[in-house]
Design a protein around this motif. Structure first.
Motif, PDB file in Angstrom:
ATOM      1  N   ILE A  14       0.843  -1.190   0.000  1.00  0.00           N
ATOM      2  CA  ILE A  14       0.000   0.000   0.000  1.00  0.00           C
ATOM      3  C   ILE A  14       0.884   1.248   0.000  1.00  0.00           C
ATOM      4  CG2 ILE A  14      -1.793   1.288   1.241  1.00  0.00           C
ATOM      5  CD1 ILE A  14      -2.711  -1.337   2.474  1.00  0.00           C
ATOM      6  N   GLY A  38       0.899   5.010   1.031  1.00  0.00           N
ATOM      7  CA  GLY A  38       0.213   6.014   1.829  1.00  0.00           C
ATOM      8  C   GLY A  38       0.666   7.404   1.434  1.00  0.00           C
ATOM      9  N   ALA A  48      -3.490   4.873  -0.589  1.00  0.00           N
ATOM     10  CA  ALA A  48      -4.275   5.498   0.473  1.00  0.00           C
ATOM     11  C   ALA A  48      -3.958   6.984   0.469  1.00  0.00           C
ATOM     12  CB  ALA A  48      -3.926   4.883   1.829  1.00  0.00           C
ATOM     13  N   THR A  71      -7.649   3.251  -5.443  1.00  0.00           N
ATOM     14  CA  THR A  71      -7.319   4.311  -4.499  1.00  0.00           C
ATOM     15  C   THR A  71      -8.404   4.449  -3.437  1.00  0.00           C
ATOM     16  OG1 THR A  71      -6.062   5.540  -6.161  1.00  0.00           O
ATOM     17  CG2 THR A  71      -6.864   6.793  -4.269  1.00  0.00           C
ATOM     18  N   VAL A  72      -7.981   4.497  -2.189  1.00  0.00           N
ATOM     19  CA  VAL A  72      -8.882   4.793  -1.068  1.00  0.00           C
ATOM     20  C   VAL A  72      -8.570   6.221  -0.623  1.00  0.00           C
ATOM     21  CG1 VAL A  72      -9.717   4.078   1.198  1.00  0.00           C
ATOM     22  CG2 VAL A  72      -8.796   2.366  -0.387  1.00  0.00           C
ATOM     23  N   SER A  73      -9.601   7.065  -0.536  1.00  0.00           N
ATOM     24  CA  SER A  73      -9.374   8.483  -0.245  1.00  0.00           C
ATOM     25  C   SER A  73     -10.505   9.034   0.616  1.00  0.00           C
ATOM     26  CB  SER A  73      -9.279   9.279  -1.554  1.00  0.00           C
ATOM     27  OG  SER A  73     -10.516   9.238  -2.252  1.00  0.00           O
ATOM     28  N   PHE A  93     -10.824  10.019   3.765  1.00  0.00           N
ATOM     29  CA  PHE A  93     -11.030   9.238   4.984  1.00  0.00           C
ATOM     30  C   PHE A  93     -11.865   9.957   6.041  1.00  0.00           C
ATOM     31  CE2 PHE A  93      -7.294   7.412   3.035  1.00  0.00           C
ATOM     32  CZ  PHE A  93      -7.420   6.054   3.274  1.00  0.00           C
ATOM     33  N   ALA A 109      -1.975   4.391   5.230  1.00  0.00           N
ATOM     34  CA  ALA A 109      -1.930   3.053   4.638  1.00  0.00           C
ATOM     35  C   ALA A 109      -2.613   2.041   5.553  1.00  0.00           C
ATOM     36  CB  ALA A 109      -0.480   2.646   4.369  1.00  0.00           C
ATOM     37  N   ALA A 144      -6.390   2.465   5.204  1.00  0.00           N
ATOM     38  CA  ALA A 144      -6.864   1.827   3.976  1.00  0.00           C
ATOM     39  C   ALA A 144      -6.876   0.309   4.132  1.00  0.00           C
ATOM     40  CB  ALA A 144      -5.981   2.230   2.796  1.00  0.00           C
ATOM     41  N   GLY A 203     -12.913   5.833   4.346  1.00  0.00           N
ATOM     42  CA  GLY A 203     -12.381   6.019   3.015  1.00  0.00           C
ATOM     43  C   GLY A 203     -13.334   5.587   1.914  1.00  0.00           C
TER      44      GLY A 203
END
Length: 398
Positions: free
Chosen positions: A19, A21, A112, A152-154, A156, A366, A369, A392
């Motif tokens: 991941i 970050g 993340a 992508t995880v965003s 949060f 990270a 995520a 996220g």
């Protein structure tokens, strides 16, 4: 099944995930990029930092963000444009860093992305209003996913707010999973634009972990340097060291009700800014102070806020250790004041518990995520003042 959902399902079932970050703080100095190997989830989480870099922002890009940063009235066209541009700039930085490290997009499971905070508006802890808590980070996750080719995880902080939290600080989730000690009580102090800490009681304690903002870290000093001297910071506290603390100005600054409100709490540059400083200088009749004296006073203000906050947290404990990360760690003048104020406690760099202090925040996103992909809300159900949620929004490359 959608191929991207199928891929995400496979990633969630892996024993370990790679991941990236990303973290950009209120100092607006650049993007922290941490390439992490994360194994497991919850209390079984293990984190290994594979690569880390900070990519500085150009002055032009920084100035564009400042036009909407912590301002109540903004140009909506610029705001909308920067939501995309920040994502594109961050994606370019990720792609360049992967190339430098010899890493392919196919080698990465997830990005993340914290995004760039432009406004943070928790309810005023003193003058409660009927407005909901809110916070806003720009740098759209879809644009990052498409430009890098990586899930992508965003964004949060929105889930935290939606579940009843203030949206900050979020580091407590990763801190509690990774750094709770069986032996010592810990304060993990981060001195960024805003100073905050995570309190981690030892694993046998009846006490609960929590995180709280304290007040200004570097933000007032940095803002003052940028406005009056055209410098991003008072490097190493060199100018503050030459000045004299003005007690009347310091006492006015310390009279802010926020500073004595109960933990946990949150704040930002929306409260601690040059308007606040100007008003304080008028009240203290100190508008003709030298730059060195103002910086010395602001540095002492940050020291006092941090020392008082830590002492409030640990005063009923037999012992505690304080581990420091963030940009303030690299200001020896500021650090000297904190160590003096916390004499009798162990005060050390975060790297003494096995991690690069500069990479800490990026790596902790990270971890967030990783919990979103492979964890569960109950893993963080024991944290005081923070809702038990996975955070996220997930964006696919196509």
């Amino acid at each position: 099944m959608n191929k991207q959902l199928e891929k995400l399902y496979r990633i969630a079932q892996k024993e370990e995930r790679i991941i990236i970050g990303l973290m950009s703080g209120t100092s607006l100095d650049g993007l922290d990029i941490a390439l992490c190997r994360v194994t497991g989830s919850g209390s079984d989480t293990q984190l290994r930092l594979l690569h880390f870099t900070t990519v500085p922002y150009t002055e032009d890009f920084r100035n564009q963000v400042k036009q909407i940063f912590a301002k109540k009235q903004v140009d909506h066209l610029l705001w909308s444009t920067l939501h995309v541009k920040v994502a594109q700039v961050h994606a370019d930085m990720v792609n360049a860093s992967m190339k430098a490290w010899g890493i392919r997009a196919a080698d990465i499971d997830v990005i993340a992305s914290h995004g760039q905070t432009v406004f943070h508006a928790p309810k005023d802890p003193i003058n409660r209003s009927d407005q909901p808590n809110s916070t806003l980070q720009i740098g759209d996750g879809d644009h990052i996913a498409v430009k890098t080719g990586i899930i992508t995880v965003s964004d949060f902080r929105q889930k935290h707010v939606a579940a009843g939290g203030d949206g900050a600080p979020l580091v407590v989730y990763g801190d509690a999973l990774l750094y709770t000690s069986e032996v010592e009580h810990r304060i993990l102090l981060n001195i960024g634009g805003i100073a905050n800490f995570t309190f981690l009681p030892n694993s046998s304690s009846y006490l609960e972990a929590y995180a709280t903002d304290l007040g200004p870290g570097n933000t007032l000093m940095n803002q003052y340097m940028q406005l009056h001297l055209g410098e991003e910071m008072d490097r190493d506290g060199a100018l503050a060291r030459r000045g004299v603390v003005h007690e009347d100005l310091l006492n006015v600054l310390l009279s802010m009700p926020f500073l004595t409100s109960k933990f946990p709490k949150t704040t930002g540059p929306e409260m601690f800014n040059l308007v606040l400083l100007q008003e304080a200088m008028q009240r203290a009749n100190t508008e003709n102070l030298s730059h060195a004296d103002v910086l010395a006073t602001l540095s002492e203000f940050t020291v006092h806020v941090i020392v008082d906050g830590v002492q409030r947290a640990v005063r009923e404990l037999d012992s505690a250790a304080i581990y420091i990360s963030g940009g303030g760690l690299h200001n020896p003048y500021l650090l000297q004041g904190i160590q003096k104020g916390l004499w009798g406690y162990r005060v050390a760099s975060f790297n003494e518990i096995g991690f690069d202090p500069d990479a800490k925040e990026a790596a902790l996103f990270a971890i967030l995520a990783n919990e979103t992909i492979a964890g569960a809300p109950e893993h963080v159900a024991h944290i005081n003042g923070s809702p038990a949620v996975c955070m996220g929004k997930i964006s696919f490359p196509y």
